[in-house]
Motif scaffolding. Structure first.
Motif, mmCIF file in Angstrom:
data_model
loop_
_atom_site.group_PDB
_atom_site.id
_atom_site.type_symbol
_atom_site.label_atom_id
_atom_site.label_comp_id
_atom_site.label_asym_id
_atom_site.label_seq_id
_atom_site.Cartn_x
_atom_site.Cartn_y
_atom_site.Cartn_z
ATOM 1 N N PRO A 204 1.255 15.915 7.694
ATOM 2 C CA PRO A 204 0.636 15.053 6.605
ATOM 3 C C PRO A 204 0.987 13.714 6.801
ATOM 4 O O PRO A 204 -0.171 12.607 6.506
ATOM 5 C CB PRO A 204 1.132 15.422 5.315
ATOM 6 N N ALA A 205 1.989 13.630 7.578
ATOM 7 C CA ALA A 205 2.283 11.996 7.524
ATOM 8 C C ALA A 205 1.402 11.338 8.697
ATOM 9 O O ALA A 205 0.550 10.250 8.813
ATOM 10 C CB ALA A 205 3.483 11.489 8.260
ATOM 11 N N ALA A 206 0.925 12.116 9.780
ATOM 12 C CA ALA A 206 -0.052 11.708 10.688
ATOM 13 C C ALA A 206 -1.521 11.587 10.132
ATOM 14 O O ALA A 206 -2.211 10.759 10.511
ATOM 15 C CB ALA A 206 -0.183 12.698 11.962
ATOM 16 N N LEU A 207 -1.836 12.545 9.347
ATOM 17 C CA LEU A 207 -3.132 12.572 8.323
ATOM 18 C C LEU A 207 -3.121 11.015 7.666
ATOM 19 O O LEU A 207 -4.019 10.382 7.634
ATOM 20 C CB LEU A 207 -3.048 13.538 7.477
ATOM 21 N N GLY A 208 -2.029 10.703 6.981
ATOM 22 C CA GLY A 208 -2.048 9.523 6.267
ATOM 23 C C GLY A 208 -2.205 8.199 7.054
ATOM 24 O O GLY A 208 -2.799 7.173 6.870
ATOM 25 N N ALA A 209 -1.661 8.402 8.364
ATOM 26 C CA ALA A 209 -1.548 7.250 9.186
ATOM 27 C C ALA A 209 -3.126 7.061 9.735
ATOM 28 O O ALA A 209 -3.739 5.879 9.782
ATOM 29 C CB ALA A 209 -0.639 7.421 10.481
ATOM 30 N N ILE A 210 -3.746 8.127 9.985
ATOM 31 C CA ILE A 210 -5.207 7.993 10.533
ATOM 32 C C ILE A 210 -6.068 7.424 9.523
ATOM 33 O O ILE A 210 -6.871 6.667 9.908
ATOM 34 C CB ILE A 210 -5.460 9.386 11.111
ATOM 35 N N ALA A 211 -5.832 7.785 8.115
ATOM 36 C CA ALA A 211 -6.609 7.463 7.141
ATOM 37 C C ALA A 211 -6.602 6.060 7.185
ATOM 38 O O ALA A 211 -7.494 5.205 6.955
ATOM 39 C CB ALA A 211 -6.357 8.110 6.017
ATOM 40 N N ARG A 212 -5.202 5.514 7.224
ATOM 41 C CA ARG A 212 -4.983 3.872 6.968
ATOM 42 C C ARG A 212 -5.723 3.464 7.923
ATOM 43 O O ARG A 212 -6.251 2.329 7.829
ATOM 44 C CB ARG A 212 -3.617 3.794 7.056
ATOM 45 N N ALA B 220 -5.271 10.275 0.804
ATOM 46 C CA ALA B 220 -5.847 10.726 2.091
ATOM 47 C C ALA B 220 -5.741 12.603 2.081
ATOM 48 O O ALA B 220 -4.805 12.812 1.622
ATOM 49 C CB ALA B 220 -5.223 10.493 3.221
ATOM 50 N N VAL B 221 -6.904 13.309 2.465
ATOM 51 C CA VAL B 221 -6.755 14.524 2.207
ATOM 52 C C VAL B 221 -7.380 15.341 3.598
ATOM 53 O O VAL B 221 -8.727 14.644 4.113
ATOM 54 C CB VAL B 221 -7.406 14.926 1.080
ATOM 55 N N GLY B 222 -7.026 16.225 4.103
ATOM 56 C CA GLY B 222 -7.589 17.032 4.941
ATOM 57 C C GLY B 222 -8.801 17.701 4.687
ATOM 58 O O GLY B 222 -8.862 18.446 3.883
ATOM 59 N N THR B 223 -9.962 17.510 5.455
ATOM 60 C CA THR B 223 -11.029 18.193 5.097
ATOM 61 C C THR B 223 -11.454 19.373 5.809
ATOM 62 O O THR B 223 -12.506 20.049 5.554
ATOM 63 C CB THR B 223 -12.384 17.102 5.161
ATOM 64 N N GLY B 224 -10.698 20.148 6.450
ATOM 65 C CA GLY B 224 -10.800 21.250 7.281
ATOM 66 C C GLY B 224 -11.185 20.904 8.519
ATOM 67 O O GLY B 224 -11.310 20.077 9.223
ATOM 68 N N PRO B 225 -11.461 22.181 9.205
ATOM 69 C CA PRO B 225 -12.012 23.288 8.562
ATOM 70 C C PRO B 225 -10.764 24.085 8.398
ATOM 71 O O PRO B 225 -9.512 24.062 8.828
ATOM 72 C CB PRO B 225 -12.901 24.024 9.810
ATOM 73 N N GLY B 226 -11.122 25.101 7.328
ATOM 74 C CA GLY B 226 -9.868 25.876 7.085
ATOM 75 C C GLY B 226 -10.241 27.066 6.074
ATOM 76 O O GLY B 226 -11.408 26.862 5.585
ATOM 77 N N GLY C 170 0.943 20.635 3.047
ATOM 78 C CA GLY C 170 1.602 19.373 3.493
ATOM 79 C C GLY C 170 1.285 18.368 2.617
ATOM 80 O O GLY C 170 0.176 18.073 2.352
ATOM 81 N N VAL C 171 2.476 17.364 2.296
ATOM 82 C CA VAL C 171 2.332 16.426 1.503
ATOM 83 C C VAL C 171 3.094 15.258 2.206
ATOM 84 O O VAL C 171 4.115 15.462 2.572
ATOM 85 C CB VAL C 171 2.465 16.466 0.154
ATOM 86 N N ALA C 172 2.635 14.018 2.152
ATOM 87 C CA ALA C 172 3.305 12.939 2.585
ATOM 88 C C ALA C 172 3.170 11.790 2.282
ATOM 89 O O ALA C 172 2.182 11.513 1.340
ATOM 90 C CB ALA C 172 3.180 12.664 4.093
ATOM 91 N N VAL C 173 4.192 10.876 1.733
ATOM 92 C CA VAL C 173 3.955 9.563 1.198
ATOM 93 C C VAL C 173 4.314 8.465 2.165
ATOM 94 O O VAL C 173 5.421 8.502 2.635
ATOM 95 C CB VAL C 173 5.053 9.416 -0.155
ATOM 96 N N LEU C 174 3.243 7.693 2.499
ATOM 97 C CA LEU C 174 3.449 6.502 3.297
ATOM 98 C C LEU C 174 3.405 5.097 2.577
ATOM 99 O O LEU C 174 2.587 4.858 1.814
ATOM 100 C CB LEU C 174 2.411 6.387 4.360
ATOM 101 N N MET D 23 0.789 -1.440 0.009
ATOM 102 C CA MET D 23 -0.023 -0.055 -0.004
ATOM 103 C C MET D 23 0.925 1.326 -0.098
ATOM 104 O O MET D 23 1.803 1.264 0.816
ATOM 105 C CB MET D 23 -0.875 0.064 1.164
ATOM 106 N N LEU D 24 0.457 2.055 -0.880
ATOM 107 C CA LEU D 24 1.256 3.523 -0.851
ATOM 108 C C LEU D 24 0.150 4.650 -0.997
ATOM 109 O O LEU D 24 -0.572 4.730 -1.826
ATOM 110 C CB LEU D 24 1.856 3.739 -2.231
ATOM 111 N N THR D 25 0.214 5.207 0.419
ATOM 112 C CA THR D 25 -0.581 6.318 0.467
ATOM 113 C C THR D 25 0.057 7.598 0.242
ATOM 114 O O THR D 25 1.195 8.034 0.786
ATOM 115 C CB THR D 25 -1.126 6.240 2.020
ATOM 116 N N LEU D 26 -0.655 8.654 -0.632
ATOM 117 C CA LEU D 26 -0.355 9.874 -0.778
ATOM 118 C C LEU D 26 -1.346 10.811 0.193
ATOM 119 O O LEU D 26 -2.408 10.734 0.008
ATOM 120 C CB LEU D 26 -0.636 10.243 -2.079
ATOM 121 N N ALA D 27 -0.705 11.560 1.260
ATOM 122 C CA ALA D 27 -1.674 12.454 2.211
ATOM 123 C C ALA D 27 -1.332 13.951 1.856
ATOM 124 O O ALA D 27 -0.248 14.215 1.540
ATOM 125 C CB ALA D 27 -1.241 12.282 3.471
ATOM 126 N N ILE D 28 -2.509 14.433 1.677
ATOM 127 C CA ILE D 28 -2.405 15.923 1.566
ATOM 128 C C ILE D 28 -3.232 16.868 2.310
ATOM 129 O O ILE D 28 -4.339 16.373 2.655
ATOM 130 C CB ILE D 28 -2.946 16.112 0.032
#
Length: 222
Positions: free
Chosen positions: A184-192, A61-67, A14-18, A1-6
């Motif tokens: 973004p890495a934490a975002l990707g980990a939560i999505a996973r 994975a993408v952050g949905t805000g708020p923002g 922020g961008v991360a690749v897991l 699995m290769l996750t792209l987080a934004i």
């Protein structure tokens, strides 16, 4: 699995690749006004340093805000467009949820609750209160946007993540050190983790208020 987080919900773009169990590769720029210019090069840079190509991405994975409207929309549109083009699922994760988990990771187990307060501009903050649980941070209510002084005083006394304490130190006197923007890495980990548990993650932006820029029709209707 290769996750792209934004994530483009805060000052950090922020961008991360897991990839598997390897150390995440991050690409981050601090710029609250130029999300469009930075995001695509950051995605290319993170993938290149991870030794991966877009074709190898299995989920996004993408952050949905708020923002703020414009910045948040850049990240969401990019994630959805890439997901469609690559034929991979896109998972939405609340950006304040990510900051709450970062805050708990940065504090001791004796800290059972935290506040997340991020810059909403107009002298306001986006905020939400969270409890520590075995399954991660759990929101204790819906996120809101208010002036710092309108956040309940007992809530403002909690350890606080985000740029709220940096901008309004008198209102938020207990900053969580070094937890200012979404990792973004934490975002990707939560999505996973949520995907593995079968938790729905719709990609629905959380703006909380109308954008500053309105169409001619929207201005006429006001």
């Amino acid at each position: 699995m290769l996750t792209l987080a934004i994530d483009t919900s805060t000052t950090a773009i922020g961008v991360a690749v897991l990839a598997g169990d390897a150390e995440p590769v991050r690409a981050v720029v601090l710029d609250a006004r130029a999300h469009t210019e930075h995001l695509a090069p950051l995605v290319a840079d993170a993938l290149a340093r991870a030794g991966a190509t877009p074709a190898e991405v299995t989920d996004i994975a993408v952050g949905t805000g708020p923002g703020p409207f414009t910045g948040l929309r850049v990240g969401l549109v990019t994630a959805v467009t890439m997901g469609y083009a690559l034929g991979v699922p896109v998972h939405g994760v609340g950006s304040l949820d990510v900051l709450a988990e970062q805050a708990f990771a940065a504090t001791g187990d004796d800290v059972g609750e935290v506040l997340v307060a991020t810059d909403a501009r107009r002298r306001e903050v986006y905020w939400a209160r969270y409890a520590r649980t075995a399954d991660g941070a759990r929101a204790l209510g819906e996120p809101a946007v208010e002036a710092p002084a309108q956040v309940p005083e007992h809530t403002r006394m909690l350890p606080t993540a985000g740029r709220g304490p940096l901008l309004y130190p008198d209102a938020f006197p207990r900053p969580v050190a070094d937890v200012l923007d979404v990792d973004p890495a934490a975002l990707g980990a939560i999505a996973r983790r949520r995907a593995a548990a079968g938790v729905p993650m719709p990609v629905e932006p959380l703006y909380l208020r109308r954008p500053d820029a309105l169409t001619t029709a929207e201005r006429a209707a006001r």
